[in-house]
Scaffold this active site. Structure first.
Site, short mmCIF file in Angstrom:
data_model
loop_
_atom_site.label_atom_id
_atom_site.label_comp_id
_atom_site.label_asym_id
_atom_site.label_seq_id
_atom_site.Cartn_x
_atom_site.Cartn_y
_atom_site.Cartn_z
N GLY A 38 1.22 -1.20 0.00
CA GLY A 38 0.20 0.13 -0.09
C GLY A 38 1.18 1.57 0.24
O GLY A 38 0.48 2.64 -0.63
N HIS A 39 1.77 1.11 1.00
CA HIS A 39 2.58 2.13 0.95
C HIS A 39 3.62 2.69 -0.12
O HIS A 39 3.71 3.78 -0.66
CB HIS A 39 3.73 2.14 2.38
CG HIS A 39 2.73 2.00 3.40
ND1 HIS A 39 3.05 1.22 4.22
CD2 HIS A 39 2.44 3.37 4.01
CE1 HIS A 39 2.67 1.93 5.58
NE2 HIS A 39 2.24 2.75 5.16
N GLN A 62 0.29 10.70 18.02
CA GLN A 62 -0.91 10.36 17.62
C GLN A 62 -1.90 9.17 18.31
O GLN A 62 -2.84 8.23 18.36
CB GLN A 62 -1.23 10.01 16.06
CG GLN A 62 -0.28 9.14 15.48
CD GLN A 62 -0.19 9.04 14.42
OE1 GLN A 62 0.58 10.88 13.34
NE2 GLN A 62 -0.93 8.79 13.16
N GLY A 148 -2.63 7.20 1.87
CA GLY A 148 -3.74 6.81 1.18
C GLY A 148 -5.56 6.45 1.66
O GLY A 148 -5.70 6.92 2.82
N GLN A 149 -6.52 6.27 0.41
CA GLN A 149 -7.38 6.41 1.23
C GLN A 149 -7.84 5.32 2.38
O GLN A 149 -9.18 5.63 2.57
CB GLN A 149 -8.44 6.56 -0.56
CG GLN A 149 -9.48 7.13 -0.56
CD GLN A 149 -10.69 6.89 -1.38
OE1 GLN A 149 -10.07 7.16 -2.32
NE2 GLN A 149 -11.59 6.36 -1.69
N GLN A 154 -8.49 10.90 7.92
CA GLN A 154 -7.48 10.98 7.57
C GLN A 154 -7.31 12.15 6.67
O GLN A 154 -7.29 13.48 6.73
CB GLN A 154 -6.54 10.74 8.14
CG GLN A 154 -5.22 10.65 7.77
CD GLN A 154 -3.68 10.15 8.35
OE1 GLN A 154 -3.57 9.42 9.10
NE2 GLN A 154 -2.88 9.12 7.26
N SER A 186 -2.41 -3.00 5.73
CA SER A 186 -1.85 -2.04 6.83
C SER A 186 -0.64 -2.78 7.67
O SER A 186 -0.99 -3.85 7.62
CB SER A 186 -3.83 -2.34 7.72
OG SER A 186 -2.72 -1.49 9.23
N SER A 187 -0.51 -1.89 8.22
CA SER A 187 0.72 -2.36 8.82
C SER A 187 0.79 -3.34 9.82
O SER A 187 1.55 -3.80 11.11
CB SER A 187 2.08 -1.33 9.14
OG SER A 187 1.84 -0.64 8.91
N ARG A 188 -0.96 -2.62 10.67
CA ARG A 188 -1.12 -3.58 11.66
C ARG A 188 -1.87 -4.96 11.54
O ARG A 188 -1.91 -6.00 11.79
CB ARG A 188 -2.28 -2.68 12.74
CG ARG A 188 -2.02 -1.69 13.02
CD ARG A 188 -3.58 -0.63 13.98
NE ARG A 188 -2.28 -0.26 14.67
CZ ARG A 188 -2.13 1.45 14.27
NH1 ARG A 188 -2.86 2.17 13.23
NH2 ARG A 188 -1.92 2.34 15.34
O1 PAF Z 1 -1.21 7.23 8.04
C1 PAF Z 1 -0.69 7.88 8.57
O2 PAF Z 1 0.68 6.61 8.58
C2 PAF Z 1 -0.38 8.65 9.85
O3 PAF Z 1 -1.05 9.06 10.29
C3 PAF Z 1 0.38 9.24 9.65
C4 PAF Z 1 -0.31 10.83 8.02
C5 PAF Z 1 2.36 9.41 8.29
C6 PAF Z 1 1.13 10.41 10.26
O4 PAF Z 1 1.66 9.87 11.27
#
Ligand code: PAF
Length: 305
Positions: A38-39, A62, A148-149, A154, A186-188
């Site tokens: 995804g990244h 966050q 990413g959408q 966010q 997702s990383s999670r």
């Molecule tokens: O989406 C993320 O990985 C984080 O919320 C971000 C945008 C890098 C801010 O820390």
């Protein structure tokens, strides 16, 4: 070309200014690392517009108390190897002190859009996101930043931030990349163990059910949410929410009409997962980008690439 590693705001700003001085667009891809497909899709999109710097920073602000800040995967060397393969020119990986200098007290808050959905379940989360993204925008001075959408709320919060502060950065919201069975990357997802991986797809299924109902003509939001909720409850360990909201203000609707977001968040095991679908609901129902002006094509056109 080897991917350069930068650790200070001054280095990131100098590099950005040198790219711009030689006529190249500067593209920032903000991440918290542990990069997956995804990244990498965001980086590839960025390379279509200019030179790419990927920020890697696990932002303590966050994470709510009790969340996974300490255990969040940190794999800078593996991330660097992947970014080199894809062609990112630089990584900006600052320390916590570089982003939050001792004694700092400044916060950047977007009201309203930060309140519902994840805002209701993750106290202070969006305050952390908007504060760190402002610091990244001001520090790296990108022409374009790509998100990413999958993190649709966010994206909308950051869209509001950039408009309200008139920041000179153009945002791209890039489509969600999914595994074969529909699970959003997702990383999670790394936290999922054994049978949890199969159950994780429940989020995508619940949203798919909402879409089916809309496609079959149902417009009553309470009915649609009830059906999605019962599917989510059957597969997830702890659903946080599954809702239909209006885009772009995330207000509630009684009847679904126009651009809407179906959004879900739930724990499966210790993984808190989120997913969403953005749909245009008229006589027909079709999947659409979150904001037409913030697709890669639209931003490319504005940046004369
Ligand atoms: O989406 C993320 O990985 C984080 O919320 C971000 C945008 C890098 C801010 O820390």
């Amino acid at each position: 070309m080897p991917t350069r590693l930068l650790t200070t705001v001054e280095e990131a700003r100098d590099l950005s200014r040198s790219w711009r001085a030689s006529g190249r667009n500067v593209v920032l891809v903000p991440t918290m690392g542990d990069l997956h497909e995804g990244h990498l899709s965001l980086v590839r999109a960025g390379l279509d517009v200019g030179d790419v710097v990927v920020s890697i920073f696990v932002n303590p602000m966050q994470f709510a108390p009790g969340e996974d800040f300490e255990s969040y995967p940190r794999r800078l060397e593996a991330d660097r190897a992947r970014l080199e393969e894809v062609g990112a020119a630089a990584i900006f990986a600052p320390s916590v002190e570089e982003i939050y200098p001792p004694g700092e007290t400044t916060r950047v808050e977007v009201r309203q859009l930060s309140a519902p959905l994840c805002g209701q379940h993750r106290e202070g989360h969006f305050l952390g996101v908007t504060t760190v993204c402002t610091k990244l925008f001001v520090g790296c001075e990108p022409d374009v930043a790509i998100f990413g959408q999958k993190d649709a709320q966010q994206c909308l919060v950051l869209w509001r931030l950039v408009r309200d502060l008139r920041l000179p950065v153009d945002l791209v919201f890039s489509p969600t990349i999914r595994e074969k069975d529909g699970l959003a990357m997702s990383s999670r997802n790394r936290y999922l163990e054994g049978e949890q991986r199969d159950r994780a797809v429940t989020l995508a299924r619940a949203l798919g059910r909402g879409r089916q109902l809309l496609e079959s003509g149902e417009r009553d939001v309470a009915t649609i949410e009830r059906e999605m909720r019962s599917l989510l409850a059957a597969g997830a360990d702890r659903p946080d929410y599954v809702e239909l909201r209006r885009v772009p203000d995330l207000e509630r609707l009684d009847l679904a009409e126009g651009r809407v977001l179906l959004a879900a968040a739930a724990y499966v095991g210790r993984a808190r997962l989120i997913d969403n679908l953005c749909l245009e609901v008229g006589e027909a129902v079709r999947e659409v980008p979150l904001l037409d002006a913030h697709t890669l094509q639209a931003v490319r056109a504005r940046h004369a690439v």
